[in-house]
Design a protein around this motif. Structure first.
Motif, mmCIF file in Angstrom:
data_model
loop_
_atom_site.group_PDB
_atom_site.id
_atom_site.type_symbol
_atom_site.label_atom_id
_atom_site.label_comp_id
_atom_site.label_asym_id
_atom_site.label_seq_id
_atom_site.Cartn_x
_atom_site.Cartn_y
_atom_site.Cartn_z
ATOM 1 N N PRO A 39 0.696 -1.337 0.044
ATOM 2 C CA PRO A 39 0.033 -0.156 0.175
ATOM 3 C C PRO A 39 0.786 1.178 0.060
ATOM 4 O O PRO A 39 0.212 2.211 -0.278
ATOM 5 N N SER A 40 2.159 1.209 0.461
ATOM 6 C CA SER A 40 2.706 2.327 0.401
ATOM 7 C C SER A 40 3.315 2.863 -0.947
ATOM 8 O O SER A 40 3.618 4.049 -1.058
ATOM 9 N N LEU A 41 3.341 2.059 -1.799
ATOM 10 C CA LEU A 41 3.985 2.327 -3.171
ATOM 11 C C LEU A 41 2.606 2.940 -3.974
ATOM 12 O O LEU A 41 2.527 3.371 -5.056
ATOM 13 N N ALA A 42 1.297 2.785 -3.332
ATOM 14 C CA ALA A 42 -0.009 3.355 -4.195
ATOM 15 C C ALA A 42 -0.612 4.507 -3.342
ATOM 16 O O ALA A 42 -1.672 5.053 -3.498
ATOM 17 N N LEU A 43 0.481 5.190 -2.767
ATOM 18 C CA LEU A 43 -0.033 6.554 -1.910
ATOM 19 C C LEU A 43 -0.043 7.789 -2.791
ATOM 20 O O LEU A 43 0.703 7.652 -3.904
ATOM 21 N N PRO A 44 -0.954 8.555 -2.731
ATOM 22 C CA PRO A 44 -0.594 9.921 -3.432
ATOM 23 C C PRO A 44 0.400 10.489 -3.331
ATOM 24 O O PRO A 44 1.409 10.236 -2.435
ATOM 25 N N LEU A 45 0.685 11.791 -4.062
ATOM 26 C CA LEU A 45 1.807 12.762 -3.658
ATOM 27 C C LEU A 45 2.224 12.967 -2.331
ATOM 28 O O LEU A 45 3.360 12.599 -2.011
ATOM 29 N N GLN A 46 1.325 13.470 -1.541
ATOM 30 C CA GLN A 46 1.479 14.353 -0.339
ATOM 31 C C GLN A 46 1.650 13.230 0.593
ATOM 32 O O GLN A 46 2.780 13.268 1.591
ATOM 33 N N PRO A 47 1.071 12.151 0.636
ATOM 34 C CA PRO A 47 1.162 11.101 1.671
ATOM 35 C C PRO A 47 2.780 10.565 1.530
ATOM 36 O O PRO A 47 3.351 9.935 2.398
ATOM 37 N N THR A 48 2.988 10.240 0.136
ATOM 38 C CA THR A 48 4.256 9.770 -0.220
ATOM 39 C C THR A 48 5.425 10.568 0.101
ATOM 40 O O THR A 48 6.350 10.129 0.657
ATOM 41 N N ARG A 49 5.178 11.916 0.039
ATOM 42 C CA ARG A 49 6.290 12.802 0.618
ATOM 43 C C ARG A 49 6.345 12.768 2.316
ATOM 44 O O ARG A 49 7.403 12.799 2.687
ATOM 45 N N ASP A 50 5.208 12.723 2.952
ATOM 46 C CA ASP A 50 5.292 12.625 4.268
ATOM 47 C C ASP A 50 5.722 11.116 4.681
ATOM 48 O O ASP A 50 6.845 11.211 5.628
ATOM 49 N N LEU A 51 5.735 10.149 3.996
ATOM 50 C CA LEU A 51 6.182 8.801 4.446
ATOM 51 C C LEU A 51 7.796 8.823 4.371
ATOM 52 O O LEU A 51 8.699 8.495 4.762
ATOM 53 N N LEU A 52 8.226 9.454 3.089
ATOM 54 C CA LEU A 52 9.728 9.729 2.646
ATOM 55 C C LEU A 52 10.177 10.783 3.755
ATOM 56 O O LEU A 52 11.429 10.135 4.258
ATOM 57 N N ALA A 53 9.676 11.624 4.262
ATOM 58 C CA ALA A 53 10.288 12.408 5.259
ATOM 59 C C ALA A 53 10.367 11.550 6.671
ATOM 60 O O ALA A 53 11.470 11.730 7.245
ATOM 61 N N GLN A 54 9.327 11.054 6.946
ATOM 62 C CA GLN A 54 9.612 10.200 8.098
ATOM 63 C C GLN A 54 10.633 8.979 8.089
ATOM 64 O O GLN A 54 11.325 9.017 9.029
ATOM 65 N N ARG A 55 10.806 8.382 6.838
ATOM 66 C CA ARG A 55 11.817 7.368 6.542
ATOM 67 C C ARG A 55 13.127 8.095 6.694
ATOM 68 O O ARG A 55 14.150 7.500 7.095
ATOM 69 N N GLU A 56 13.128 9.181 6.020
ATOM 70 C CA GLU A 56 14.453 10.046 6.148
ATOM 71 C C GLU A 56 14.804 10.190 7.506
ATOM 72 O O GLU A 56 16.259 10.128 7.866
ATOM 73 N N GLN A 57 13.952 10.524 8.433
ATOM 74 C CA GLN A 57 14.004 11.080 9.636
ATOM 75 C C GLN A 57 14.420 9.904 10.635
ATOM 76 O O GLN A 57 15.601 9.849 11.431
ATOM 77 N N GLU A 58 13.716 8.656 10.304
ATOM 78 C CA GLU A 58 14.340 7.421 10.980
ATOM 79 C C GLU A 58 15.832 7.031 10.370
ATOM 80 O O GLU A 58 16.623 6.640 11.458
ATOM 81 N N SER A 59 16.153 7.122 9.274
ATOM 82 C CA SER A 59 17.488 6.782 8.952
ATOM 83 C C SER A 59 18.325 7.950 9.542
ATOM 84 O O SER A 59 19.685 7.196 9.976
ATOM 85 N N ALA A 60 17.993 8.905 9.443
ATOM 86 C CA ALA A 60 19.042 10.147 10.194
ATOM 87 C C ALA A 60 19.143 9.704 11.800
ATOM 88 O O ALA A 60 20.415 9.709 12.280
ATOM 89 N N ASP A 61 18.248 9.277 12.358
ATOM 90 C CA ASP A 61 18.236 8.848 13.776
ATOM 91 C C ASP A 61 19.177 7.617 14.120
ATOM 92 O O ASP A 61 20.160 7.676 14.864
ATOM 93 N N LEU A 62 19.092 6.551 12.915
ATOM 94 C CA LEU A 62 19.821 5.471 12.986
ATOM 95 C C LEU A 62 21.317 5.974 12.971
ATOM 96 O O LEU A 62 22.342 5.194 13.566
ATOM 97 N N ASP A 63 21.417 6.693 12.001
ATOM 98 C CA ASP A 63 22.796 7.258 11.661
ATOM 99 C C ASP A 63 23.692 7.982 12.720
ATOM 100 O O ASP A 63 24.739 7.520 13.214
ATOM 101 N N ARG A 64 22.904 8.672 13.576
ATOM 102 C CA ARG A 64 23.304 9.289 14.757
ATOM 103 C C ARG A 64 23.670 8.153 15.745
ATOM 104 O O ARG A 64 24.523 8.226 16.289
ATOM 105 N N GLN A 65 22.892 7.133 16.052
ATOM 106 C CA GLN A 65 23.206 6.168 16.846
ATOM 107 C C GLN A 65 24.293 5.330 16.557
ATOM 108 O O GLN A 65 25.253 5.182 17.365
ATOM 109 N N ILE A 66 24.414 5.252 15.156
ATOM 110 C CA ILE A 66 25.681 4.589 14.729
ATOM 111 C C ILE A 66 26.876 5.044 15.144
ATOM 112 O O ILE A 66 28.043 4.686 15.440
#
Length: 276
Positions: free
Chosen positions: A178-205
């Motif tokens: 279902p994540s691949l069938a999201l509209p543009l704005q929810p896709t951008r929000d999901l991408l921003a959330q994943r980027e934030q999680e990735s940044a948190d993991l990078d900081r922990q590493i």
């Protein structure tokens, strides 16, 4: 006038006044007025009731006129006297031609300096106006370009929306995610959330990497501390085996047992600290 009337007027007693006496001297060219004044005097003499009031009014008007003239003459003479004193008391200052030329040169220099300053102000103002004109021309061109671009945006947006609709209808098969069938704005929000999680993991590493040398040093220190304990453990085991053998042979090994229990306690404590 007949002779009888003239003789009668001469014989008639008349009251002379200052106004009647001074009138020919003050107004020599007005015989009519003198005649009217004489007639008024005659009328006053003929009418004793109003003679005093009319004579008093005439004298008052005459004296008022006379005092006015005298006051004006006095002021005129005083003014002339003050003027003559002012021009004769101090000698006037005479200026030479050289002084006049020097003054003219000084005034000319001041005028030239003022004119030069005004010219500089005008030049600065012209430069500022030119800069503002260039800036306004650039901004005007930019506004025209943006206006042209904005006028073409609606048609481009319509074309893009049509292309997106065609691509969505042509996408076969559709993804089960279902994540691949999201509209543009929810896709951008999901991408921003994943980027934030990735940044948190990078900081922990990075934090763990920064703490890794200290952990390694601590492990090495504990290993260094553990090496003599291992040696003591081995020796204690050997002593315990020797004590068991002696016990079996009939000897006593209480001291070795206590020492073994102490070593086992130390070993358990170190294993708990090292989590091994």
């Amino acid at each position: 006038m007949d002779p009888q009337t003239a003789i009668h007027e001469l014989r008639t007693p008349r009251d002379l006044t200052i106004l009647d006496i001074t009138h020919p001297f003050l107004h020599p060219d007005t015989p009519d007025e003198h005649k009217r004044a004489s007639n008024a005097s005659d009328a006053s003499s003929r009418d004793p009731a109003s003679a005093s009031a009319s004579l008093l009014a005439a004298d008052l008007a005459h004296y008022r006129d006379l005092f006015t003239k005298l006051r004006f003459s006095y002021l005129e003479q005083v003014t002339k006297e003050n003027f003559l004193k002012a021009i004769t008391l101090e000698e006037p200052d005479f200026v030479s031609a050289a002084e006049n030329a020097e003054l003219e040169e000084k005034l000319l220099r001041a005028d030239k300096a003022g004119l030069k300053e005004r010219k500089e102000e005008v030049a600065n103002l012209l430069r500022e106006l030119e800069e503002q004109g260039r800036s306004l021309a650039t901004r005007h061109e930019d506004v025209q370009l943006r206006t042209t671009q904005l006028s073409s945006l609606p048609s481009e947006i319509t074309n893009l929306e049509q292309i997106i609709a065609d691509l969505q209808s042509a996408a076969q098969p559709k993804s089960s995610n279902p994540s691949l069938a999201l509209p543009l704005q929810p896709t951008r929000d999901l991408l921003a959330q994943r980027e934030q999680e990735s940044a948190d993991l990078d900081r922990q590493i990075e934090l763990l990497r920064a703490n890794l040398p200290a952990k390694r040093a601590e492990v090495e220190r504990l290993r260094d501390e553990l090496t003599p304990l291992q040696a003591r453990k081995i020796k204690a085991v050997q002593d315990a085996q020797e004590a068991r053998r002696r016990r079996q042979d009939g000897g006593t090994g209480d001291e070795l047992e206590e020492k073994g229990r102490w070593l086992r306690g130390q070993d358990a404590g170190l294993r708990g600290m090292l989590e091994v």
